[in-house]
Design a protein around this motif. Structure first.
Motif, PDB file in Angstrom:
ATOM      1  N   GLY A  75       0.842  -1.196   0.000  1.00 42.05           N
ATOM      2  CA  GLY A  75       0.000   0.000   0.000  1.00 42.05           C
ATOM      3  C   GLY A  75       0.872   1.239   0.000  1.00 42.05           C
ATOM      4  N   TRP A  76       0.210   2.408  -0.053  1.00 42.34           N
ATOM      5  CA  TRP A  76       0.980   3.660  -0.154  1.00 42.34           C
ATOM      6  C   TRP A  76       1.803   3.919   1.090  1.00 42.34           C
ATOM      7  N   GLU A  77       1.325   3.493   2.284  1.00 42.36           N
ATOM      8  CA  GLU A  77       2.077   3.734   3.513  1.00 42.36           C
ATOM      9  C   GLU A  77       3.367   2.921   3.506  1.00 42.36           C
ATOM     10  N   ARG A  78       3.281   1.671   3.013  1.00 45.48           N
ATOM     11  CA  ARG A  78       4.494   0.853   2.915  1.00 45.48           C
ATOM     12  C   ARG A  78       5.488   1.502   1.951  1.00 45.48           C
ATOM     13  N   ASP A  79       5.000   1.930   0.786  1.00 50.03           N
ATOM     14  CA  ASP A  79       5.889   2.542  -0.201  1.00 50.03           C
ATOM     15  C   ASP A  79       6.560   3.791   0.358  1.00 50.03           C
ATOM     16  N   PHE A  80       5.776   4.586   1.086  1.00 52.27           N
ATOM     17  CA  PHE A  80       6.319   5.810   1.667  1.00 52.27           C
ATOM     18  C   PHE A  80       7.419   5.494   2.678  1.00 52.27           C
ATOM     19  N   GLN A  81       7.149   4.547   3.573  1.00 47.39           N
ATOM     20  CA  GLN A  81       8.124   4.220   4.621  1.00 47.39           C
ATOM     21  C   GLN A  81       9.382   3.580   4.021  1.00 47.39           C
ATOM     22  N   VAL A  82       9.194   2.717   3.028  1.00 45.08           N
ATOM     23  CA  VAL A  82      10.351   2.082   2.395  1.00 45.08           C
ATOM     24  C   VAL A  82      11.229   3.127   1.728  1.00 45.08           C
ATOM     25  N   GLU A  83      10.618   4.043   0.971  1.00 42.62           N
ATOM     26  CA  GLU A  83      11.413   5.067   0.290  1.00 42.62           C
ATOM     27  C   GLU A  83      12.128   5.965   1.288  1.00 42.62           C
ATOM     28  N   LYS A  84      11.439   6.318   2.366  1.00 48.36           N
ATOM     29  CA  LYS A  84      12.054   7.184   3.376  1.00 48.36           C
ATOM     30  C   LYS A  84      13.295   6.530   3.982  1.00 48.36           C
ATOM     31  N   TRP A  85      13.174   5.273   4.395  1.00 53.84           N
ATOM     32  CA  TRP A  85      14.300   4.634   5.063  1.00 53.84           C
ATOM     33  C   TRP A  85      15.390   4.215   4.077  1.00 53.84           C
ATOM     34  N   LEU A  86      15.011   3.966   2.817  1.00 58.62           N
ATOM     35  CA  LEU A  86      16.043   3.744   1.801  1.00 58.62           C
ATOM     36  C   LEU A  86      16.929   4.992   1.666  1.00 58.62           C
ATOM     37  N   LYS A  87      16.288   6.151   1.614  1.00 56.01           N
ATOM     38  CA  LYS A  87      17.037   7.401   1.465  1.00 56.01           C
ATOM     39  C   LYS A  87      18.010   7.589   2.621  1.00 56.01           C
ATOM     40  N   TYR A  88      17.519   7.414   3.841  1.00 50.62           N
ATOM     41  CA  TYR A  88      18.391   7.636   4.999  1.00 50.62           C
ATOM     42  C   TYR A  88      19.470   6.563   5.102  1.00 50.62           C
ATOM     43  N   HIS A  89      19.130   5.322   4.709  1.00 53.06           N
ATOM     44  CA  HIS A  89      20.150   4.266   4.763  1.00 53.06           C
ATOM     45  C   HIS A  89      21.263   4.545   3.757  1.00 53.06           C
ATOM     46  N   LEU A  90      20.907   5.037   2.582  1.00 52.90           N
ATOM     47  CA  LEU A  90      21.928   5.401   1.600  1.00 52.90           C
ATOM     48  C   LEU A  90      22.829   6.510   2.134  1.00 52.90           C
ATOM     49  N   GLN A  91      22.229   7.491   2.795  1.00 51.30           N
ATOM     50  CA  GLN A  91      23.034   8.561   3.384  1.00 51.30           C
ATOM     51  C   GLN A  91      24.029   8.001   4.390  1.00 51.30           C
ATOM     52  N   MET A  92      23.583   7.060   5.201  1.00 54.01           N
ATOM     53  CA  MET A  92      24.458   6.478   6.219  1.00 54.01           C
ATOM     54  C   MET A  92      25.524   5.576   5.588  1.00 54.01           C
ATOM     55  N   MET A  93      25.177   4.905   4.497  1.00 56.09           N
ATOM     56  CA  MET A  93      26.182   4.105   3.790  1.00 56.09           C
ATOM     57  C   MET A  93      27.301   5.008   3.286  1.00 56.09           C
ATOM     58  N   ALA A  94      26.936   6.163   2.748  1.00 58.45           N
ATOM     59  CA  ALA A  94      27.952   7.104   2.274  1.00 58.45           C
ATOM     60  C   ALA A  94      28.766   7.648   3.430  1.00 58.45           C
ATOM     61  N   ALA A  95      28.093   8.010   4.538  1.00 55.94           N
ATOM     62  CA  ALA A  95      28.807   8.574   5.693  1.00 55.94           C
ATOM     63  C   ALA A  95      29.738   7.551   6.329  1.00 55.94           C
ATOM     64  N   ALA A  96      29.339   6.286   6.280  1.00 57.20           N
ATOM     65  CA  ALA A  96      30.152   5.226   6.884  1.00 57.20           C
ATOM     66  C   ALA A  96      31.225   4.698   5.933  1.00 57.20           C
ATOM     67  N   HIS A  97      31.270   5.256   4.716  1.00 54.49           N
ATOM     68  CA  HIS A  97      32.258   4.856   3.709  1.00 54.49           C
ATOM     69  C   HIS A  97      32.183   3.350   3.414  1.00 54.49           C
ATOM     70  N   VAL A  98      30.965   2.883   3.208  1.00 54.31           N
ATOM     71  CA  VAL A  98      30.751   1.489   2.833  1.00 54.31           C
ATOM     72  C   VAL A  98      31.428   1.243   1.479  1.00 54.31           C
ATOM     73  N   PRO A  99      32.025   0.092   1.241  1.00 52.98           N
ATOM     74  CA  PRO A  99      32.697  -0.190  -0.036  1.00 52.98           C
ATOM     75  C   PRO A  99      31.790   0.056  -1.237  1.00 52.98           C
ATOM     76  N   ASP A 100      32.384   0.561  -2.327  1.00 49.90           N
ATOM     77  CA  ASP A 100      31.620   0.931  -3.523  1.00 49.90           C
ATOM     78  C   ASP A 100      30.770  -0.208  -4.052  1.00 49.90           C
ATOM     79  N   GLN A 101      31.324  -1.406  -4.108  1.00 46.38           N
ATOM     80  CA  GLN A 101      30.587  -2.526  -4.674  1.00 46.38           C
ATOM     81  C   GLN A 101      29.327  -2.817  -3.874  1.00 46.38           C
ATOM     82  N   GLN A 102      29.395  -2.628  -2.557  1.00 47.14           N
ATOM     83  CA  GLN A 102      28.229  -2.849  -1.707  1.00 47.14           C
ATOM     84  C   GLN A 102      27.161  -1.789  -1.997  1.00 47.14           C
ATOM     85  N   VAL A 103      27.585  -0.554  -2.251  1.00 50.38           N
ATOM     86  CA  VAL A 103      26.643   0.519  -2.592  1.00 50.38           C
ATOM     87  C   VAL A 103      25.977   0.218  -3.932  1.00 50.38           C
TER      88      VAL A 103
END
Length: 557
Positions: free
Chosen positions: A304-332
């Motif tokens: 549903g739309w609530e699931r899509d909204f929450q997934v997109e929100k946490w995907l965005k923040y997780h990507l930010q944290m992956m960049a901040a934590a310098h996760v290896p490029d291949q993992q990104v």
């Protein structure tokens, strides 16, 4: 003195109420400055700057004025000045020497008092004023955090209770006092705690206040909640910048916990705190794990739309944290490839590709991304803006202009910054023809406002046509200074048309005051006197039973 146009109508009306209640005192006036005291939730000092009898600017030490340019206390003073001047009773004039003299006399009295006299006086005053007693306690450092926490929480609760009606609702009128009380409390009682580095106590106070705000039922049409949240953010910033690790961990844990609970509207503020601060490696690792956990929880929600909204929100923040934590490029890369159906992930991945010198892949991601978000205007703009920048970096002038053109005509119609950018891409001799085509294309978009672009290009006749065609007088106020020297007759005719239309329906005295103010503005036009005389004559014949209107017309100079 035409000053009311600077004030939102509701603020001017509240100022007029304060003036009628006689809440303006100590009015003093010179040619360049007006000062007075206005009694609201407390006494506020107002200063108005004048030039050639025209309003220039105002200041007030009320909390509302800290977040807005003009407040009701300034309006009250200006109404009082108008009343005094109209009654030919000039306000008392003074200069700074008199104020200095008063201050010196007070200083002399205090200097001659004995310690015992000062202490006795303080005891008497502070016993009868709890607010001053609290400020004095803070000033001298007489603070016991654990004992005083309940007092602070009670002080936070008090404005919520005293300004609410029997149903717990804070209406529009009470919201102003509520906002002023809360801002005063934060400024006068919580800020000193920050200055004394009582960060754990401040955290508990702010946490309590934010949860209260999340549940309050209020008509804050003037933005009281936004101002309170902004003041809280300033305090949070100081706490998180200076507190020790233990306090930061307390705040971090509280934020993470609160974000797992339902909330009405503080979620964005909590997210901002969590992801703006806490930048040490340990906190970044903790946020990386936290966002991964929240993402997994979101993915388990029912479709549903609530699931899509929450997934997109946490995907965005997780990507930010992956960049901040310098996760290896291949993992990104693997993470992005798995989640390419989410537009924000695609935008992140395109930027990632650009940073790794893979412009072709970035362009492909952005071009296909635009086709996926045709029903989302904000995402269309984001993809188009990023694609435009890539074309510019590649030196592809044709595609760069094409993307700019689409932004200006469809996604961000008549945007001034984009317009200037497009203009710079043309040679001067080629620009007029391109501009004509562009204006024709923009004009087909009902959301477009070409008037700012006409100003940029100094195209006065098209600007005049647009201003005259617009409903009301809002655009007149915005462009009158530019157009009046060249088209005074046309503007005066517009005023005549609109002011008669406004008068066709009855209104409050405030409305009639505004009509008279417009007529006074019209008198400054070459043919204004005759036009205004005809309007007043017609109104006296048409609306003789509107006593308030007739009263206001009588003050027309």
């Amino acid at each position: 003195m035409d000053w009311e146009a600077y004030f939102p109508t509701v603020i001017a009306e509240r100022g007029y109420d304060y003036y009628l209640q006689g809440l303006v005192t100590d009015l003093q006036q010179t040619k360049t400055q007006i000062t007075a005291t206005v009694t609201g939730t407390k006494c506020y000092d107002v200063s108005i700057s004048m030039s050639n009898d025209e309003f220039q600017a105002g200041t007030c030490d009320c909390p509302y004025a800290a977040g807005h340019q003009y407040c009701k206390h300034m309006a009250a003073v200006l109404y009082q000045v108008a009343a005094v001047n109209d009654s030919s009773q000039p306000a008392k004039t003074t200069d700074s020497n008199e104020d200095d003299h008063d201050e010196n006399r007070v200083a002399q009295v205090v200097a001659h008092a004995t310690n015992a006299q000062v202490r006795d006086f303080l005891n008497t005053v502070l016993m009868h004023d709890a607010h001053l007693a609290q400020l004095f306690k803070l000033m001298v450092g007489g603070l016991e955090p654990q004992r005083d926490l309940s007092e602070y929480l009670a002080a936070i609760d008090d404005p919520f209770e005293t300004n609410a009606d029997s149903d717990g609702f804070i209406d529009y009128t009470a919201a102003t006092d509520f906002g002023e009380e809360m801002l005063s409390l934060l400024n006068e009682e919580v800020q000193p705690l920050v200055d004394q580095r009582q960060f754990s106590l401040v955290f508990q106070i702010l946490a309590h206040l934010m949860l209260k705000i999340d549940q309050v039922d209020i008509d804050d049409s003037d933005g009281e909640i936004m101002m309170i949240m902004s003041a809280c953010d300033d305090l949070w910033q100081q706490v998180l910048a200076e507190a020790n690790t233990d306090v930061q961990q307390q705040v971090f844990d509280w934020l993470c916990h609160q974000l797992t609970l339902p909330s009405n509207f503080i979620e964005d503020a909590l997210m901002t705190l969590l992801f703006t601060y806490f930048k040490t490696p340990a906190f970044i690792d903790a946020k990386l794990a936290y966002t991964a956990k929240q993402l997994r929880a979101a993915e388990k929600r029912p479709n549903g739309w609530e699931r899509d909204f929450q997934v997109e929100k946490w995907l965005k923040y997780h990507l930010q944290m992956m960049a901040a934590a310098h996760v290896p490029d291949q993992q990104v890369i693997e993470f992005c490839e798995t989640n390419l159906t989410v537009p924000r992930v695609r935008l992140f991945y395109a930027q990632f590709c650009l940073q790794h010198q893979d412009a072709a892949q970035a362009v492909h991601l952005l071009q296909t991304g635009k086709k996926l978000v045709t029903d989302d205007a904000s995402l269309l703009v984001a993809f188009s803006q990023q694609l435009k920048s890539v074309y510019q970096q590649q030196g592809n002038q044709k595609l760069y202009r094409q993307e700019l053109w689409q932004l200006l005509t469809e996604y961000c119609p008549a945007d001034e910054t984009l317009f200037s950018e497009l203009k710079q891409s043309y040679a001067p001799k080629d620009w007029p023809a391109a501009r004509t085509q562009l204006f024709a294309a923009i004009a087909t978009n009902p959301r477009a406002d070409l008037k700012p672009l006409y100003v940029q290009e100094n195209l006065l006749r098209p600007l005049l046509k647009a201003v005259v065609a617009a409903d009301g007088l809002w655009d007149m106020r915005s462009y009158e200074g530019l157009l009046k020297p060249h088209f005074s007759d046309q503007l005066l005719a517009k005023y005549d048309q609109e002011v008669r239309k406004m008068a066709a329906t009855t209104g409050t005295r405030r409305k009639y005051q505004q009509l008279v103010d417009i007529l006074e503005r019209m008198l400054n036009y070459p043919a204004g006197k005759g036009t205004v005389h005809a309007i007043v004559r017609d109104w006296r014949q048409q609306y003789p039973r509107r006593s308030a209107m007739m009263d206001e017309l009588s003050r027309l100079k």
